[in-house]
Design a protein around this motif. Structure first.
Motif, PDB file in Angstrom:
ATOM      1  N   LEU A 154      11.217   4.322  93.313  1.00  0.00           N
ATOM      2  CA  LEU A 154      10.627   3.050  92.881  1.00  0.00           C
ATOM      3  C   LEU A 154      10.839   2.770  91.403  1.00  0.00           C
ATOM      4  N   GLU A 155      11.448   3.735  90.708  1.00  0.00           N
ATOM      5  CA  GLU A 155      11.784   3.600  89.281  1.00  0.00           C
ATOM      6  C   GLU A 155      10.542   3.387  88.411  1.00  0.00           C
ATOM      7  N   VAL A 157       1.141   5.837 102.464  1.00  0.00           N
ATOM      8  CA  VAL A 157       1.957   4.875 101.716  1.00  0.00           C
ATOM      9  C   VAL A 157       1.803   5.162 100.231  1.00  0.00           C
ATOM     10  N   VAL A 158       2.954   5.220  99.524  1.00  0.00           N
ATOM     11  CA  VAL A 158       2.949   5.382  98.069  1.00  0.00           C
ATOM     12  C   VAL A 158       3.101   3.998  97.456  1.00  0.00           C
ATOM     13  N   SER A 159       2.142   3.616  96.592  1.00  0.00           N
ATOM     14  CA  SER A 159       2.129   2.278  95.997  1.00  0.00           C
ATOM     15  C   SER A 159       2.120   2.375  94.484  1.00  0.00           C
ATOM     16  N   VAL A 160       2.727   1.381  93.860  1.00  0.00           N
ATOM     17  CA  VAL A 160       2.650   1.251  92.407  1.00  0.00           C
ATOM     18  C   VAL A 160       1.324   0.602  92.070  1.00  0.00           C
ATOM     19  N   LYS A 161       0.545   1.254  91.248  1.00  0.00           N
ATOM     20  CA  LYS A 161      -0.770   0.726  90.890  1.00  0.00           C
ATOM     21  C   LYS A 161      -0.642  -0.629  90.200  1.00  0.00           C
ATOM     22  N   GLY A 162      -1.367  -1.596  90.666  1.00  0.00           N
ATOM     23  CA  GLY A 162      -1.396  -2.911  90.049  1.00  0.00           C
ATOM     24  C   GLY A 162      -0.204  -3.805  90.376  1.00  0.00           C
ATOM     25  N   ILE A 185       6.423   2.438  99.082  1.00  0.00           N
ATOM     26  CA  ILE A 185       7.327   3.109 100.017  1.00  0.00           C
ATOM     27  C   ILE A 185       6.483   4.004 100.915  1.00  0.00           C
ATOM     28  N   THR A 186       6.824   4.035 102.167  1.00  0.00           N
ATOM     29  CA  THR A 186       6.041   4.840 103.106  1.00  0.00           C
ATOM     30  C   THR A 186       6.434   6.315 102.998  1.00  0.00           C
ATOM     31  N   LEU A 187       5.505   7.151 103.391  1.00  0.00           N
ATOM     32  CA  LEU A 187       5.793   8.579 103.431  1.00  0.00           C
ATOM     33  C   LEU A 187       6.865   8.874 104.476  1.00  0.00           C
TER      34      LEU A 187
END
Length: 778
Positions: free
Chosen positions: A565-566, A578-583, A589-591
């Motif tokens: 996700l850079e 699920v991995v999310s960018v805070k804010g 991206i899903t696990l």
């Protein structure tokens, strides 16, 4: 959702399979060519074996092999192992899976048969001719210690296997300066765990590869594997131990038994798999006995209730041979006689005595229920002597919160808020309205306990005489679909282990609980567990290892997701798989996608500085035990005409650190309390005057049923273990520890006008009625 799973009352994952009959127990294990075995057991407590003639059995149709003690000697490289040698002068007699030369307890195996089925094997047993030269038996402690007593082992000076003393402070000065000295002797009957499923083994010795494959109903698969290797002189890579579903263990299935060796020898002789299942009648002599002790104590105190000294001698009434646990349960009683109290001067001695009874071994609570009974009975007696409230004496002598970590006579207790827990229990009793019900044959009893859990630091327990480790190894893996598998060496035996470990992994990794699978029961594919499922360590050691492994795996997942996700891993959250960018809504991206990249499609996605796959392995060796604690309260009614005790209500206030699943914890406490009730009121293994076992079925060995067990209520408080990841402490044995003393106190309170004092367990109606009559005559 993974968040909030630790502490949640989630449904046990195991239950659907167990309740719908899809479990697979040891007797369900079948394979081509399977033979069944039976053991011929001595009816005599003590005898020399003059002759064993197996000719008739060997000739019986359907019989494939018959073995005796001499065959065991020729097939093994070492005797039956004793893994605990706590005493400095401990004598460890050489013992084999079948008797050699002598039998030393009724039920000791003399010969074994492998046949086409169990019935044929049992028929063949009747054809074996054994000539005994009966010897005088020492069935009781007093007989074994009497001057000139017959010896179980001719080359010993007597029947004492070992002695040891734990000294702290100046106990002689404490008694010399005491305002009050109490002297008492306590007796505990011989009991056993009686799991619903008896013990069993299926052994296959492959004649072509010289490899041993064992299905075993055990709490400690890695330990069993190691001990099989010692007995047969096999390297461990040649041994596989598989554990199916275990229908209850209670410590009885922790020990290493002769039947494991016998089945292996029969398989080697026949070239076929051999199943050996203990029947219920056998279990009363062949499964480990426990509890039986005599404890002589003296207590020194000031007139304000301060306990200044404790002197005690614990007589462990062992069997004719040592079980794999040796005298360890009796040593544990000795080491923990001070319980939750700060007693500065002690002299605690153990005398381990051999008798012509079945081997002594593990049972839930190990030595703690007897230690608890002693220190709680002494607290109540001291309070009566001084005219004080028993709780005031407890408060005066409790280890203070600021004193932790506290060095007890042997162990270091990590933490405790004992007064808070006592107050929690008293509040529950008040809210239940027990005070209004007290009187007219109804009494209230209390017992406070602490419990060593999270056993245990390998180097420390090795120094204490245990010939095995206490660490746990756990493996946590995320697969290509983003689901999680936890591999554990611990045994599931109905305690909710799989659900507990799944909750820890799911919360730590941030995945749904139903995405986690826990696998156990195979030493070829599961990691190493030092001590197995025993000593209240599943959560405190296994759970801590899963937490550490999951935390490192989570960190790797976030690093990989950050690369994809850079963004920095610090800017990411992982929840519900699920991995999310805070804010940044939508940037995620899903696990499952990360798992796919880890195993299948790395090119262009996977960071070059990260190894493929998503797996972490943790070896967790605790630096200390974790100390749980609790207070048990019992409301009991006594029928003065019959001596029958009826339990009306039962409360437990308890602290086991961070609670992973309150439903499972409550269930463990309830189950332990039920066993405490059995031990306090009903259960006793009886030997006759001739030393033969008289208890051969549940018509003689009474267990509490649903009609004898009251409702249980549990109040929780939380004092995390700071040295354990997650703050987890164990509680698997807690329910059984304080029940005996609390029931005894309730009975005394119900009969206070008679001055009845309980000094032995179980409190059977004839014994209690006799005590009532003695009190009425005074």
């Amino acid at each position: 959702m993974g968040e909030g799973l630790i502490g949640a009352r989630v449904t046990r994952q195991e239950d659907v399979r167990l309740l719908t009959g899809r479990a697979r127990y040891i007797d369900d294990v079948t394979m081509p060519g399977l033979l069944e075995a039976a053991v011929l057991r001595s009816p005599l407590p003590h005898a020399r074996i003059v002759r064993v003639d197996v000719t008739g059995a060997n000739a019986h149709p359907g019989v494939f092999a018959v073995v005796t003690g001499e065959d065991v000697l020729s097939c093994t490289k070492a005797p039956q192992p004793v893994i605990w040698a706590n005493l400095p002068d401990m004598r460890i007699p050489e013992t084999h899976a079948l008797a050699v030369g002598k039998v030393r307890y009724p039920g000791q195996g003399v010969a074994a048969v492998a046949a086409k089925d169990r019935a044929t094997a049992e028929d063949a047993l009747e054809l074996i001719e054994v000539e005994y030269e009966e010897l005088p038996a020492v069935s009781t402690l007093e007989q074994a210690l009497a001057d000139g007593a017959p010896k179980l082992y001719e080359d010993w000076p007597g029947n004492i296997a070992g002695t040891g003393t734990i000294p702290v402070g100046d106990v002689n000065a404490a008694f010399a300066e005491a305002d009050v000295v109490l002297t008492e002797s306590f007796r505990f009957a011989r009991q056993m765990g009686t799991p619903l499923e008896t013990r069993g083994v299926v052994a296959t010795w492959d004649p072509f590869t010289d490899r041993l494959d064992v299905w075993l109903s055990t709490q400690a698969p890695n330990l069993a594997r190691e001990l099989l290797g010692e007995v047969f002189g096999l390297s461990i890579d040649k041994i596989r131990v598989r554990t199916p579903d275990v229908g209850g263990g209670f410590g009885n299935k922790f020990d290493f038994y002769p039947e494991e060796v016998v089945a292996t020898i029969l398989s080697r002789r026949t070239g076929k798999p051999v199943k050996l299942i203990e029947d219920r009648a056998e279990s009363f002599v062949a499964t480990a006995h426990s509890r039986e002790q005599k404890i002589d104590v003296e207590l020194a105190a000031k007139d304000d209730g301060t306990i200044t000294g404790l002197r005690a001698t614990v007589y462990g009434v062992l069997g004719g041979v040592l079980g794999s646990a040796g005298a360890s349960p009796c040593w544990t009683t000795t080491a923990l006689l001070t319980g939750p109290y700060a007693i500065p001067n002690v002299e605690l001695s153990l005398v381990a005595v051999m008798t012509n009874r079945s081997p002594y071994g593990s049972f839930r609570g190990y030595g703690l229920p007897k230690a608890n009974f002693v220190h709680e009975r002494l607290v109540v007696r001291l309070a009566k002597r001084l005219g004080m409230d028993a709780h005031a004496v407890r408060r005066k002598n409790f280890i203070r919160p600021e004193a932790f970590p506290y060095q007890s006579p042997v162990f270091v207790y990590d933490s405790g808020r004992y007064e808070d827990c006592l107050d929690l229990c008293l509040k529950a009793v008040e809210e239940a309205g027990w005070a209004e019900r007290r009187g007219n044959g109804v009494g209230i009893g209390y017992a406070f306990h602490n419990e060593l859990t999270g056993f245990g630091p390998s180097r420390i327990i090795n120094l204490a005489g245990l010939g095995h480790s206490g660490f746990d190894e756990e493996v946590v893996r995320v697969d290509s679909t983003g689901h999680v598998t936890v591999h554990t060496g611990l045994s599931a035996m109905g305690q909710g282990l799989h659900t507990t470990l799944a909750q820890v992994a799911a919360q730590t990794l941030g995945v749904p609980l139903d995405h986690v699978t826990v696998l156990s029961g195979d030493t070829d594919s599961c990691p190493y567990t030092g001590y197995g499922s025993a000593a209240s360590r599943g959560a405190a050691v296994g759970g801590a290892a899963v937490l550490n492994a999951s935390a490192r795996l989570r960190a790797k997942i976030l690093r990989v997701a950050g690369h994809i996700l850079e963004v920095s891993p610090d800017d990411l959250s992982l929840d519900d798989g699920v991995v999310s960018v805070k804010g940044v809504p939508g940037k995620e991206i899903t696990l499952a996608a990360i798992g796919d990249a880890a195993y299948r499609r790395l090119n262009g996605v996977w960071p070059e500085d990260e190894t493929p796959t998503l797996e972490e392995r943790e070896v967790y060796d605790p630096v200390n035990v974790a100390t749980s604690f609790g207070c048990t309260a019992v409301l009991a009614e006594v029928d003065r005409e019959t001596g029958v005790v009826t339990l009306l209500d039962y409360l437990i206030a308890h602290d086991c650190g961070t609670v992973i699943n309150p439903t499972i914890v409550d269930g463990q406490l309830h189950g332990g309390a039920a066993q405490a009730i059995g031990g306090a009121l009903y259960e006793e293994l009886v030997y006759g005057a001739d030393g033969r076992m008289e208890t051969t079925s549940f018509t003689g060995y009474l267990l509490p049923t649903a009609t004898e067990i009251p409702s249980f209520s549990v109040s929780h408080m939380t004092t995390p273990a700071e040295h354990v990841p997650g703050g987890f402490k164990g509680m698997g044995e807690a329910g059984v520890i304080g029940g005996g003393a609390a029931i005894a106190h309730a009975v005394e309170d119900a009969l206070r006008e008679y001055g009845v004092e309980i000094t032995s367990l179980p409190i059977t109606p004839p014994r209690l009625l006799a005590a009532i009559k003695r009190g009425a005559r005074r």
